[in-house]
Write an enzyme that holds these catalytic residues in place. Structure first.
Site, PDB file in Angstrom:
ATOM      1  N   GLY A   1      29.220  44.920  36.064  1.00  0.00           N
ATOM      2  CA  GLY A   1      28.596  43.704  35.332  1.00  0.00           C
ATOM      3  C   GLY A   1      28.923  42.898  35.899  1.00  0.00           C
TER       4      GLY A   1
ATOM      5  N   SER B   1      27.903  39.673  38.539  1.00  0.00           N
ATOM      6  CA  SER B   1      27.988  38.752  38.024  1.00  0.00           C
ATOM      7  C   SER B   1      26.616  38.332  36.787  1.00  0.00           C
ATOM      8  CB  SER B   1      26.951  38.710  39.435  1.00  0.00           C
ATOM      9  OG  SER B   1      27.455  38.754  40.871  1.00  0.00           O
TER      10      SER B   1
ATOM     11  N   GLU C   1      38.225  46.287  45.238  1.00  0.00           N
ATOM     12  CA  GLU C   1      36.802  46.026  45.583  1.00  0.00           C
ATOM     13  C   GLU C   1      36.651  45.427  46.984  1.00  0.00           C
ATOM     14  OE1 GLU C   1      34.182  43.836  43.610  1.00  0.00           O
ATOM     15  OE2 GLU C   1      32.410  44.845  44.168  1.00  0.00           O
TER      16      GLU C   1
END
Lengths: 391, 353, 391, 353
Positions: free
Chosen positions: C126, C128, C255
């Site tokens: 969660g 953006s 990421e």
């Protein structure tokens, strides 16, 4: 749409081609960016002028032949096709002259333009300063009013002045209002380089030729224009005092647009590239990969030629390209680099040897830098053509 | 598995970097040019050599690094030498370090008769001789007039020819510190070092291995040149002010340099891997060398282009230092096979066509 | 430098390969970004977990096998080589888990990690919000303290939540200090998607699959952590209140870096590309031009693999890649696009047909966008690796 | 010499742009997809056609633009039609305007027996029929199930085959509004339109000219699609705020869009020139068409890539409109020859190899 030349235009082309083929110096002249080469080029410029080919699109009174912009394109095509010498007068003819036509007084036009086309006055640019390159509005060179003497006193330093060591006049911006900032308070001066207080120091460009100069101005006096040739020989102001930025932008637009970079120039390079590829092919050395790269570059040269035809149509019909001239500058400068890169790829291991393609490559690499770096041009396209927000 | 330099390799590399910073400054490179004007100043009359750097490298053991210990060297490998060649590139040193200390030493060590090896290897280790390498076809050698001997290929034979055995035809190159010459010579029994044993399919044998090592040397030097050009651009962009800010704060400048450094960053591991493969005689070595040379040639061209663009007009002058490294990069990017040539070798290895 | 795998590592590879070849679902599963496909993937994830392959590098207590980072690389290589299914658990395992290992309490680790590896808790991001994409610090979703109830009340909207419609937990940032701005005053929450006040709406990704979701939070209550599983099932906070930014940066670094994008993934794609090229070659359709493009992409995949070996060496020896993980992200995302572009070139006119390469291309195009756009990554490289000035 | 549209051509173009803005909005394109979910919403069940736009184009005379006046058309040329096909692209209209109004009309006009021409041309001009074009090899036709007839090549013969004469094998494409199908059919005397007269060396004759015209049609539509994608990106970048400013104020966004628009800007003149050459039967026409298709295919791919990147995640969803145009661009970039195919044709013309 009419992509054919008229009979008169074809006749003009024949005349230009015949004259050029008969008169272009063989073997080619040495680089015009050395003292000896420059002198040889001056002879050529004067030959060109005497035959009426120096400035074909100018009025006859100024040494031209009243040719249309189309005929100018044709002349350029023939000029580069035959491999005629680089124009050492180009900064005057292609950059300053359009601004003189637009902003000069009739007396200034009558004085400067014929001398320029005859290669009597040889002009270099005085745009950049040590701290004002892409950021032209940061110029610090000063013009101080001297009412007693009746004129202006210039001081400061200009740099990256192409062929500055061989020219006798410079044009550029000076800060005439000491309180001003950025674009305001600048005046566009024309300065004789043999005036008292001027020092010119040449220095080497990437290819080693002394193609650049620094110009130091130390209390150089420019008398007020009284309309007499004797005064104008000592320099002057183009446009209005404190309003030089607008004049400079007109000059810059000529530099970006097609006048300095006619398509004929790149089509001639593309033709030489095709010749080189054919030669490699007959040696059994042309890979499919390289053939494709050559073709891609050729297509780009064609695209540029067509784009300029559309530009000239617009200009001929009274539509100004405006900020779109930044598209031209981006495209021709990248095209010129690409044409030379592909040629170097064709040369393989010989690409480190000094020769026309390596010299040309080094020259081409200046394209994305001068006349406003390509970063600046992309900003202009984005903001003024596409309409993206400035901030 | 461990893909990094050893501590010793790093220390040696750092020492060489510092040595070359002292002994091969930009003005030393300039002085290696024959024509002072073309180089942007200096005394002129150079011959493509920076002798104080060369001597210092000899004293430090770099020239004899790969010479076996029983011939007076340190018994190192390509893997030890390649990081130092990157430093040679960073310094812009034009001297024949790669050919002398890498290519020639390996050919003598791996392929020469014991007597020949015993004659030459100690002289290399002692810094007494400088030797170039040239291949059939191009047949050119840099700094040629200053050399003591030449390692030259003729079909699948390698020959070691002394200075008196060759005629040199000087060639003018964009990089005036190159002092390239075409070498004319006649192969003979007396000059034969090794030969007739190339395995063309596998890429091994004296000539093949010599070519690969020469290509890898050029690749390593290109990696160093790329770093140098990018470092200069980063420094200049941090200092040069336009529009009231350093130009390096503009995203257009940042992204050009980020992209150019990205390419170098990912090409360098290919160079180091190829050094490891060559050192071990890995069957993949020829393809690994070609991957490295292809990638770094393109990356170096990109670094040159970005660095010049970031510098703007000042980079376009010979008085500024950038051109010393940029022109070397242009030369080495096409030396011993350009990117397309090497991709073609990789293609054959990977696609079988 | 030692580029050989040890005997133990080779044995690990053999074991992984043998198990994968015997157990990977054939034919391939449908896309995990549809409801039906996701369910099929869950079965696979649980099979993987039961055999101990779900999280090889984790401690055994959490479902792993204490494998080294090198063994993880090997497992990933084998996983992609055999064409095993996309990991629908990856956002938990590869992004949230490293942050739980770094910032979670022992109780949180004991609770969340085994449930994650067993694919009981399925996590989505969660990050953006409609007005906070690249600009993560602009999040507006709020966390309001409710001392009476003993917990936090979350409100706001998250979007571009990959597989949000199929997961049961979300992690993300919420503004816990209403007076704060930008990076300060944010808290990192873990939120069950079946809690009261949560609405999830799936919507279509470029390839049409419902791979994205919007998540609306309307007074969702997260109780204070009392260390009991019953409470932790109802969500919680990772790290400290108002200090969520640092936790998020740790997640973002995972990421960008190699954990989400192991080289095996791209090497497998490069192998498939080579297979396609060989097939085209045997059809007589492989031009030299295309062969060169395939080779160039292959070399890039090799470069990425080597670069990550150097990364893993650094990590194994305690050197953190730091901002350099932006290099990884730039390279793998561009590499993935390039591999697919070349494949589409090989397909020629068939490149408009739906198939693995067109689907893969569309997925690859998200690479330069998510996990911080490549524009952001280039800024990071320029400022934090190269040292260019921020302003 | 005059390289610009005439005033009439510009007026017609502006009228068509405005007509298509009204009759072919993004939701109309969406409705042409069979699967509503894949398109991002809408009723679903489309067949690759936007009939209100098609009818409007018929009424305006676009479909009969190139039909000779004595068959009920306006007697226009490729040069008149191509600017309108750019508008078809800008609107994302999937209907077979290029094939029906351009390719088929020219084949009937230039190569068919008078009786055949007289049968079909008035029906095209009247907007009564939609006709597709397919070539040997790929053999695929878009919006196939909705068509009345097919212009198909068989070696150097052109055939006109009615719907009943073909079998269609539907193919799934990335652009769901394409409704592509492979066409199976049997050539016969009855279907033969023209043939046996192709001049392969020069590129003229029925099949060659038909292929060139089809490729140019795709090129024109790509130019319009590129403009649309760039316009959307510029608009979005001006609105979307990140870090407190519109993202369009970042140089990285500006320069991506400047570069992408530059490529389109310089490809479009090649498209217009090719239209002029085809209209005049210029011997350079085949090479001119290929230059156009090569350049605009690459430019469209670049515009798609830049536009998607500028949009970020929202461009990556089917609920947003961008994908409708982007997927069409991907499809047309490889239709009737991709960039590499066409560069090869140019290469033969320019290099002779």
């Amino acid at each position: 749409m009419d992509l054919n030349w008229s009979g008169a235009e074809e006749a003009f082309r024949d005349e230009a081609r015949t004259w050029l083929e008969a008169n272009v110096p063989r073997p080619s002249l040495p680089s015009g960016d050395t003292a000896a080469g420059f002198a040889a080029h001056l002879d050529w410029e004067r030959t060109l002028h005497d035959a009426g080919w120096a400035v074909v699109s100018w009025p006859r009174a100024y040494g031209g032949r009243d040719a249309s912009l189309w005929e100018w394109l044709i002349f350029e095509e023939e000029y580069y096709r035959v491999g005629a010498p680089q124009r050492v007068t180009q900064n005057g003819i292609f950059l300053l002259a359009p601004s003189i036509f637009e902003f000069g007084s009739p007396a200034q036009q009558d004085h400067y333009l014929p001398r320029m086309s005859a290669a009597v006055d040889l002009w270099c640019q005085g745009w950049s300063e040590p701290n004002a390159g892409s950021d032209l509005a940061a110029v610090r060179s000063r013009a101080t009013r001297d009412d007693d003497a009746g004129g202006w006193v210039l001081s400061g330093q200009k740099t990256w002045t192409t062929r500055g060591a061989f020219c006798n006049y410079l044009f550029g911006l000076f800060r005439s209002d000491p309180e001003s900032e950025r674009h305001r308070g600048l005046t566009y001066f024309m300065v004789p380089l043999d005036a008292d207080g001027v020092t010119v120091r040449g220095f080497g460009r990437l290819d080693g030729d002394e193609g650049f100069a620094e110009v130091f101005l130390d209390d150089v006096f420019i008398p007020d224009d009284d309309g007499t040739p004797a005064t104008m020989e000592r320099g002057g102001i183009l446009g209005e005092v404190d309003r030089g930025w607008g004049v400079a932008m007109s000059t810059a637009s000529s530099e970006r647009g097609l006048t300095l970079r006619s398509p004929g120039r790149f089509q001639a390079t593309a033709s030489r590239l095709v010749d080189l590829a054919r030669q490699r092919s007959s040696d059994g050395q042309l890979t499919e990969l390289l053939a494709d790269r050559v073709t891609e570059a050729w297509i780009a040269a064609e695209a540029y030629a067509l784009y300029t035809l559309s530009d000239v149509t617009d200009i001929a019909e009274g539509r100004s390209p405006g900020a779109r001239s930044s598209y031209n500058k981006l495209f021709w400068s990248e095209l010129d680099v690409r044409l030379h890169e592909v040629a170097l790829e064709l040369l393989g291991p010989d690409a480190e040897l000094v020769g026309p393609w390596t010299t040309g490559y080094q020259f081409a690499l200046s394209g994305p830098i001068y006349a406003g770096t390509n970063e600046i041009q992309r900003n202009i396209v984005a903001e003024r053509v596409l309409g993206l927000p400035r901030k | 598995m461990r893909f990094a330099l050893t501590d010793e390799q790093q220390e040696f590399r750092d020492a060489v970097r510092s040595l070359l910073a002292d002994t091969c400054a930009p003005d030393d490179v300039r002085a290696a040019w024959a024509d002072a004007t073309l180089a942007g100043g200096g005394p002129g009359g150079g011959d493509g050599r920076v002798r104080r750097a060369w001597s210092a490298l000899g004293e430090m053991g770099v020239l004899g690094l790969c010479v076996p210990e029983d011939h007076g060297g340190l018994g190192g490998t390509d893997e030890d030498l390649v990081p130092l060649l990157i430093e040679v590139g960073r310094a812009g040193l034009p001297d024949p370090v790669s050919s002398t200390a890498g290519v020639v030493v390996a050919a003598l060590r791996d392929h020469a008769a014991p007597g020949v090896a015993a004659t030459w290897l100690p002289r290399v280790a002692g810094g007494e001789v400088a030797i170039g390498v040239g291949f059939e076809g191009a047949g050119t050698v840099p700094a040629a007039a200053s050399l003591d001997a030449f390692l030259l290929s003729d079909r699948d034979e390698l020959h070691l020819v002394e200075r008196t055995g060759v005629e040199l035809e000087p060639l003018e190159t964009v990089d005036g510190a190159r002092h390239l010459a075409r070498v004319r010579w006649t192969p003979s029994e007396a000059t034969l070092l090794a030969g007739g044993t190339d395995d063309l399919r596998e890429g091994f044998g004296p000539v093949n291995e010599t070519f690969d090592r020469a290509a890898l040397g050029a690749a390593a030097v290109l990696a160093g040149l790329s770093r140098r050009m990018l470092d200069m651009a980063v420094q200049y962009a941090g200092e040069r002010q336009q529009f009231g800010v350093p130009i390096g704060s503009f995203q257009a400048i940042k992204h050009q340099l980020a992209d150019a450094s990205l390419a170098v960053e990912f090409a360098e591991p290919l160079v180091l891997r190829a050094a490891n493969s060559l050192a071990l005689g890995d069957p993949g070595a020829p393809a690994h060398v070609s991957m490295a040379k292809a990638a770094i040639s393109d990356a170096a061209d990109g670094a040159a282009r970005a660095s010049l663009q970031v510098h703007g007009a000042i980079g376009y002058t010979v008085e500024y230092d950038l051109h010393l490294y940029m022109k070397r990069a242009w030369a080495l990017a096409v030396r011993h096979g350009d990117a397309a040539f090497h991709r073609k070798r990789v293609r054959t290895a990977v696609l079988g066509v």
